[in-house]
Design a protein around this motif. Structure first.
Motif, PDB file in Angstrom:
ATOM      1  N   LYS A  25       0.397  -3.232 -10.912  1.00  0.00           N
ATOM      2  CA  LYS A  25      -0.533  -2.212 -11.413  1.00  0.00           C
ATOM      3  C   LYS A  25      -0.246  -1.805 -12.855  1.00  0.00           C
ATOM      4  O   LYS A  25       0.156  -0.675 -13.134  1.00  0.00           O
ATOM      5  CB  LYS A  25      -0.502  -0.988 -10.497  1.00  0.00           C
ATOM      6  N   ASN A  27      -4.576  -9.296  -5.760  1.00  0.00           N
ATOM      7  CA  ASN A  27      -4.307  -9.265  -7.191  1.00  0.00           C
ATOM      8  C   ASN A  27      -5.584  -9.511  -7.984  1.00  0.00           C
ATOM      9  O   ASN A  27      -6.553 -10.070  -7.475  1.00  0.00           O
ATOM     10  CB  ASN A  27      -3.298 -10.355  -7.578  1.00  0.00           C
ATOM     11  N   ARG A  76      -7.394  -3.274 -22.816  1.00  0.00           N
ATOM     12  CA  ARG A  76      -7.366  -1.878 -22.406  1.00  0.00           C
ATOM     13  C   ARG A  76      -6.973  -0.951 -23.564  1.00  0.00           C
ATOM     14  O   ARG A  76      -6.485  -1.377 -24.611  1.00  0.00           O
ATOM     15  CB  ARG A  76      -6.400  -1.688 -21.239  1.00  0.00           C
ATOM     16  N   ALA A  92      -2.239   1.778 -15.626  1.00  0.00           N
ATOM     17  CA  ALA A  92      -3.232   2.553 -14.876  1.00  0.00           C
ATOM     18  C   ALA A  92      -4.271   1.694 -14.165  1.00  0.00           C
ATOM     19  O   ALA A  92      -5.336   2.177 -13.784  1.00  0.00           O
ATOM     20  CB  ALA A  92      -3.930   3.555 -15.790  1.00  0.00           C
ATOM     21  N   GLU A  93      -3.999   0.401 -13.960  1.00  0.00           N
ATOM     22  CA  GLU A  93      -4.907  -0.446 -13.197  1.00  0.00           C
ATOM     23  C   GLU A  93      -4.781  -0.120 -11.708  1.00  0.00           C
ATOM     24  O   GLU A  93      -3.762   0.384 -11.243  1.00  0.00           O
ATOM     25  CB  GLU A  93      -4.580  -1.922 -13.432  1.00  0.00           C
ATOM     26  N   SER A  94      -5.811  -0.440 -10.957  1.00  0.00           N
ATOM     27  CA  SER A  94      -5.806  -0.141  -9.526  1.00  0.00           C
ATOM     28  C   SER A  94      -5.210  -1.272  -8.694  1.00  0.00           C
ATOM     29  O   SER A  94      -4.918  -1.086  -7.515  1.00  0.00           O
ATOM     30  CB  SER A  94      -7.233   0.139  -9.046  1.00  0.00           C
ATOM     31  N   LYS A  95      -5.037  -2.452  -9.309  1.00  0.00           N
ATOM     32  CA  LYS A  95      -4.485  -3.599  -8.586  1.00  0.00           C
ATOM     33  C   LYS A  95      -3.375  -4.250  -9.398  1.00  0.00           C
ATOM     34  O   LYS A  95      -3.198  -3.984 -10.584  1.00  0.00           O
ATOM     35  CB  LYS A  95      -5.580  -4.634  -8.304  1.00  0.00           C
ATOM     36  N   ASN A  96      -2.640  -5.132  -8.731  1.00  0.00           N
ATOM     37  CA  ASN A  96      -1.667  -5.963  -9.418  1.00  0.00           C
ATOM     38  C   ASN A  96      -2.395  -7.104 -10.129  1.00  0.00           C
ATOM     39  O   ASN A  96      -3.555  -7.398  -9.836  1.00  0.00           O
ATOM     40  CB  ASN A  96      -0.660  -6.537  -8.427  1.00  0.00           C
ATOM     41  N   TYR A  97      -1.682  -7.770 -11.046  1.00  0.00           N
ATOM     42  CA  TYR A  97      -2.277  -8.856 -11.821  1.00  0.00           C
ATOM     43  C   TYR A  97      -1.419 -10.114 -11.699  1.00  0.00           C
ATOM     44  O   TYR A  97      -0.197 -10.050 -11.816  1.00  0.00           O
ATOM     45  CB  TYR A  97      -2.383  -8.469 -13.305  1.00  0.00           C
ATOM     46  N   ASN A 146     -12.984 -10.155 -10.046  1.00  0.00           N
ATOM     47  CA  ASN A 146     -11.812 -10.945 -10.356  1.00  0.00           C
ATOM     48  C   ASN A 146     -12.172 -12.136 -11.237  1.00  0.00           C
ATOM     49  O   ASN A 146     -13.338 -12.452 -11.429  1.00  0.00           O
ATOM     50  CB  ASN A 146     -11.200 -11.454  -9.049  1.00  0.00           C
TER      51      ASN A 146
END
Length: 365
Positions: free
Chosen positions: A137, A179, A245, A140-145, A212
């Motif tokens: 995350k 992700n 971002r 401040a992202e809502s998911k992992n990358y 995605n």
């Protein structure tokens, strides 16, 4: 004495010869050249170009700028691991990667390195994409990358390397839900990409509405973390070519090609989505971004989507937009400077630039 005009071939130009434009007899005088302007940056694998103008008559000439030189501290050959070389490298090392296809995820963590490809170098990801290291995350992202190229807390330059995925390996829960799937992800990193290709970051079934499949993603929580992309190609992405971002201090995006999937009903693709404090987007070709789903907003794809611009501003100029629903959409116009751009084959005439959505329509996502 009449001036003799010479036609200089491209090979001579690259060898360091000068090219004179607009030479006329009435301008027959000793030219007083200005200091010149770099019109193409020299890199470690390609020469650059500098343009001079006469202060008196305006005549111009071009000169080649020699490519940068380096000495390889580490050499990686096909069958070896680039990531292993990075891990053992010292800060400031140059890593020369020989031609070949490298079945691995390239990971650079907390290092300052220069990674230069020689010939055709392809990073294709590991045999099992579910084993790719991810970012938890970021910013401040809502998911992992997860990404083929993962850069964390580093200062890195990558040149002449292709990150080309195998779509048949991507349609797995790890990359469709758990992700966000990217070609290259940069977090808290000062990253430069020159002559890089990011390709086929998509899925064989390409599910409708999935957010995605991003070509390049950059985020930062630390100060002075920038992203520079020059003379590169980003294509075959499922959702967005480039996402930058707000925490990234500066974006330079110059001389690139962003190529969408063309007319399709699965996602409203965007070329670039920009939220950073400062950006210069120039000399790019952005094309094939067309959303055609019948029961939704039909012109929801954008060449450049500016979600926010910081006090230092965003400049967008000298870009070519072709076969896109819309050219530039400025959702939050903090300080955006829109220069001269070329727009062709838009959804409708006049769809080159919006600062706010039409009444009754939702903002693009």
């Amino acid at each position: 004495m009449k001036r003799i005009v010479l036609t200089v071939c491209a090979a001579a130009l690259l060898a360091g010869a000068a090219f004179f434009a607009g030479c006329k007899e009435e301008n027959d005088h000793d030219h007083e050249w200005n200091a010149g302007e770099i019109t193409k940056q020299a890199t470690y694998t390609q020469s650059g170009e500098k343009l001079y103008a006469c202060k008196a008559c305006g005549q111009t000439r071009k000169e080649a700028v020699e490519k940068l030189t380096f000495t390889a501290d580490v050499t990686v050959k096909a069958g070896e691991s680039i990531s292993a070389a990075v891990k053992s490298a010292e800060d400031g090392d140059f890593i020369l990667v020989k031609a070949g296809t490298y079945k691995e995820q390239l990971v650079v963590e907390n290092k300052e390195v220069f990674i230069i490809g020689e010939g055709t170098v392809v990073v294709g990801g590991p045999e099992d994409y579910s084993t790719m290291k991810n970012l938890v995350k970021p910013a401040a992202e809502s998911k992992n990358y997860a990404a083929l190229g993962l850069f964390v807390g580093s200062k890195a330059l990558v040149e002449n390397i292709s990150f080309t995925a195998d779509p048949d390996k991507a349609n797995i829960p790890y990359l469709t839900g758990e992700n966000v799937y990217c070609g290259v992800a940069s977090v808290d990193c000062a990253l430069t990409l020159n002559y890089v290709k990011i390709k086929e970051i998509t899925y064989p079934e390409r599910p409708s509405g999935i957010q995605n499949g991003r070509g390049l993603f950059a985020a930062a929580e630390q100060k002075d973390k920038s992203l520079t992309v020059r003379y590169s190609e980003i294509s075959g992405f499922n959702k967005t070519g480039v996402v930058v971002r707000a925490g990234v201090s500066e974006l330079v995006f110059d001389g690139n090609t962003v190529l969408g999937a063309g007319q399709q009903a699965r996602n409203c693709q965007n070329g670039l989505q920009i939220e950073c404090d400062k950006a210069e987007i120039k000399n790019n070709t952005i094309k094939n971004l067309v959303y055609s789903k019948e029961d939704e907003w039909k012109h929801a794809s954008w060449g450049v989507l500016v979600y926010g611009a910081g006090e230092k501003g965003v400049k967008i100029s000298a870009n070519k937009f072709d076969y896109v629903d819309n050219g530039v959409y400025i959702v939050v116009n903090g300080s955006t400077e829109l220069g001269e751009n070329e727009y062709k084959n838009l959804y409708e005439e006049g769809y080159s630039h919006y600062e706010t959505p039409k009444e009754g329509e939702e903002q693009a996502s």
